[in-house]
Design an enzyme around this catalytic site. Structure first.
Site, PDB file in Angstrom:
ATOM      1  N   ASN A   1       5.186  -0.791   5.543  1.00 56.27           N
ATOM      2  CA  ASN A   1       4.596   0.314   4.789  1.00 56.27           C
ATOM      3  C   ASN A   1       3.261  -0.222   4.262  1.00 56.27           C
ATOM      4  OD1 ASN A   1       3.726   2.288   3.085  1.00 56.27           O
ATOM      5  ND2 ASN A   1       5.712   2.613   2.087  1.00 56.27           N
TER       6      ASN A   1
ATOM      7  N   ALA B   1      -1.699   2.298   0.797  1.00 52.10           N
ATOM      8  CA  ALA B   1      -3.042   2.894   0.932  1.00 52.10           C
ATOM      9  C   ALA B   1      -3.825   2.310   2.108  1.00 52.10           C
ATOM     10  CB  ALA B   1      -3.818   2.696  -0.362  1.00 52.10           C
TER      11      ALA B   1
ATOM     12  N   ARG C   1       0.595  15.889   2.364  1.00 53.70           N
ATOM     13  CA  ARG C   1      -0.236  15.508   1.211  1.00 53.70           C
ATOM     14  C   ARG C   1      -1.731  15.659   1.560  1.00 53.70           C
ATOM     15  NH1 ARG C   1       1.926  10.030  -1.186  1.00 53.70           N
ATOM     16  NH2 ARG C   1       0.594  10.733  -2.907  1.00 53.70           N
TER      17      ARG C   1
ATOM     18  N   GLU D   1       6.503   1.854  11.355  1.00 51.60           N
ATOM     19  CA  GLU D   1       5.803   2.176  10.110  1.00 51.60           C
ATOM     20  C   GLU D   1       6.714   3.056   9.247  1.00 51.60           C
ATOM     21  OE1 GLU D   1       2.639   4.940  10.904  1.00 51.60           O
ATOM     22  OE2 GLU D   1       1.476   4.261   9.182  1.00 51.60           O
TER      23      GLU D   1
ATOM     24  N   ARG E   1       5.646   5.426 -12.079  1.00 48.11           N
ATOM     25  CA  ARG E   1       4.970   6.724 -12.205  1.00 48.11           C
ATOM     26  C   ARG E   1       5.181   7.527 -10.929  1.00 48.11           C
ATOM     27  NH1 ARG E   1      -0.460   6.087 -12.205  1.00 48.11           N
ATOM     28  NH2 ARG E   1      -0.644   8.314 -12.453  1.00 48.11           N
TER      29      ARG E   1
ATOM     30  N   HIS F   1       6.809   5.428   5.588  1.00 50.20           N
ATOM     31  CA  HIS F   1       6.211   6.012   4.387  1.00 50.20           C
ATOM     32  C   HIS F   1       7.302   6.692   3.588  1.00 50.20           C
ATOM     33  CE1 HIS F   1       2.276   4.903   5.495  1.00 50.20           C
ATOM     34  NE2 HIS F   1       2.481   5.379   6.711  1.00 50.20           N
TER      35      HIS F   1
ATOM     36  N   TYR G   1       7.475   9.708  -5.217  1.00 51.34           N
ATOM     37  CA  TYR G   1       8.104   8.493  -4.662  1.00 51.34           C
ATOM     38  C   TYR G   1       9.548   8.278  -5.119  1.00 51.34           C
ATOM     39  CZ  TYR G   1       3.243   7.570  -3.502  1.00 51.34           C
ATOM     40  OH  TYR G   1       1.971   7.685  -2.994  1.00 51.34           O
TER      41      TYR G   1
ATOM     42  N   PRO H   1      -0.106  -2.367  -1.003  1.00 51.29           N
ATOM     43  CA  PRO H   1      -0.507  -2.281  -2.412  1.00 51.29           C
ATOM     44  C   PRO H   1       0.215  -1.201  -3.213  1.00 51.29           C
ATOM     45  CG  PRO H   1      -2.271  -1.544  -0.945  1.00 51.29           C
ATOM     46  CD  PRO H   1      -1.242  -2.191  -0.091  1.00 51.29           C
ATOM     47  N   ASN H   2       0.596  -1.603  -4.417  1.00 53.05           N
ATOM     48  CA  ASN H   2       1.201  -0.729  -5.431  1.00 53.05           C
ATOM     49  C   ASN H   2       2.653  -0.346  -5.171  1.00 53.05           C
ATOM     50  OD1 ASN H   2      -1.184  -0.514  -7.119  1.00 53.05           O
ATOM     51  ND2 ASN H   2      -2.045   0.681  -5.435  1.00 53.05           N
TER      52      ASN H   2
HETATM   53  O1  CA2 Z   1       4.500   7.337   1.037  1.00 51.50           O
HETATM   54  C1  CA2 Z   1       4.230   6.131   1.146  1.00 51.50           C
HETATM   55  O2  CA2 Z   1       5.083   5.262   1.331  1.00 51.50           O
HETATM   56  C2  CA2 Z   1       2.780   5.654   0.958  1.00 51.50           C
HETATM   57  O3  CA2 Z   1       2.563   4.598   1.886  1.00 51.50           O
HETATM   58  C3  CA2 Z   1       2.671   5.147  -0.475  1.00 51.50           C
HETATM   59  C4  CA2 Z   1       1.267   4.731  -0.886  1.00 51.50           C
HETATM   60  C5  CA2 Z   1       0.251   5.813  -0.517  1.00 51.50           C
HETATM   61  O4  CA2 Z   1      -1.068   5.341  -0.755  1.00 51.50           O
HETATM   62  C6  CA2 Z   1       0.371   6.264   0.937  1.00 51.50           C
HETATM   63  O5  CA2 Z   1      -0.565   7.305   1.177  1.00 51.50           O
HETATM   64  C7  CA2 Z   1       1.765   6.747   1.239  1.00 51.50           C
HETATM   65  C8  CA2 Z   1       1.234   4.436  -2.404  1.00 51.50           C
HETATM   66  C9  CA2 Z   1       2.171   3.299  -2.804  1.00 51.50           C
HETATM   67  C10 CA2 Z   1       2.666   3.296  -4.211  1.00 51.50           C
HETATM   68  O6  CA2 Z   1       1.945   4.063  -5.124  1.00 51.50           O
HETATM   69  C11 CA2 Z   1       2.397   4.258  -6.401  1.00 51.50           C
HETATM   70  C12 CA2 Z   1       1.709   5.173  -7.175  1.00 51.50           C
HETATM   71  C13 CA2 Z   1       2.117   5.443  -8.457  1.00 51.50           C
HETATM   72  C14 CA2 Z   1       3.220   4.784  -8.989  1.00 51.50           C
HETATM   73  C15 CA2 Z   1       3.909   3.872  -8.244  1.00 51.50           C
HETATM   74  C16 CA2 Z   1       3.504   3.599  -6.946  1.00 51.50           C
END
Ligand code: CA2
Length: 144
Positions: free
Chosen positions: A73, A76, A106, A97, A17, A99, A22, A9-10
Site C-alpha cells: 500500500n 500517497a 475519491r 497493491e 483521524r 488500498h 479508513y 506514508p501515514n
Molecule cells: O486507501 C488507501 O489505502 C490509501 O492508500 C491511503 C492513503 C491515501 O493517500 C491513498 O490515496 C489511499 C493515506 C494513508 C493514511 O492516511 C491517514 C489520514 C488520516 C488519518 C490517518 C491516516
C-alpha cells in the site's frame, strides 16, 4: 513462501483521524491482522512501514531474489511515485497493491496509480481485510 508487506506514508496513523474513510482500526490492529494471516496461512511475512519514498525503494531492492511476493500500500506515493514503480519492475517480484479505501470513488488525483502499473492485482475498498485478500492471492498463485 516469503512475503513482504509494505505500507507507505501515514498508514502508521490509522485509527487516529478520518475513521469514515479508513475505519476505526489502528496500525497496531493492521500489524496483528497480518501476523494472524501469516500464522493461519503458514507463511513467512515481514512487515515494513515508512514515510519516506527512498526507504521504500531501498526495501524493495533488498527483496531481490530473497522474497517471493510483495503486498504494497504505497499510500500517497501511489499517485506520484515512478521511483516505486521502477523498483518493483527492477526486482521482478509478483506484487499486489492494496488500498484500504475505494480510491476510485475519491478525488480524481487518487485515480491514478504508478506502482499499480506493475502490480498484477489491486484490492481496494475492502478495509484492512484487503491485505489478507492480497496475501491469500499470492499464496494461491505462487505458494510453494
Ligand atoms: O486507501 C488507501 O489505502 C490509501 O492508500 C491511503 C492513503 C491515501 O493517500 C491513498 O490515496 C489511499 C493515506 C494513508 C493514511 O492516511 C491517514 C489520514 C488520516 C488519518 C490517518 C491516516
Amino acid at each position: 513462501m516469503k512475503i513482504l508487506v509494505i505500507n507507505g506514508p501515514n498508514i502508521n496513523m490509522l485509527g487516529i483521524r478520518e475513521p469514515d474513510i479508513y475505519g476505526q482500526q489502528t496500525f497496531a490492529d493492521l500489524l496483528a491482522l497480518i501476523e494472524d494471516t501469516a500464522r493461519e496461512e503458514n507463511l513467512e511475512i515481514q512487515q515494513f512501514q515508512s514515510n519516506h519514498e527512498g526507504a521504500i525503494v531501498d526495501k524493495i531492492q533488498e527483496c531481490y531474489k530473497k522474497v517471493d511476493g510483495i503486498v504494497i500500500n504505497p499510500a500517497a506515493y501511489t499517485h506520484t511515485s515512478v521511483a516505486i514503480l521502477d523498483a518493483l519492475k527492477a526486482v521482478g517480484i509478483p506484487a499486489v497493491e492494496v488500498h484500504i479505501s475505494n480510491v476510485d470513488s475519491r478525488e480524481a488525483f487518487r485515480h491514478i496509480s504508478y506502482p499499480g502499473m506493475y502490480c498484477e492485482k489491486t484490492v481496494k475498498g475492502q478495509g484492512l481485510d484487503g491485505y489478507r485478500q492480497a496475501i491469500v492471492y499470492l499464496k494461491e498463485k505462487y505458494g510453494k
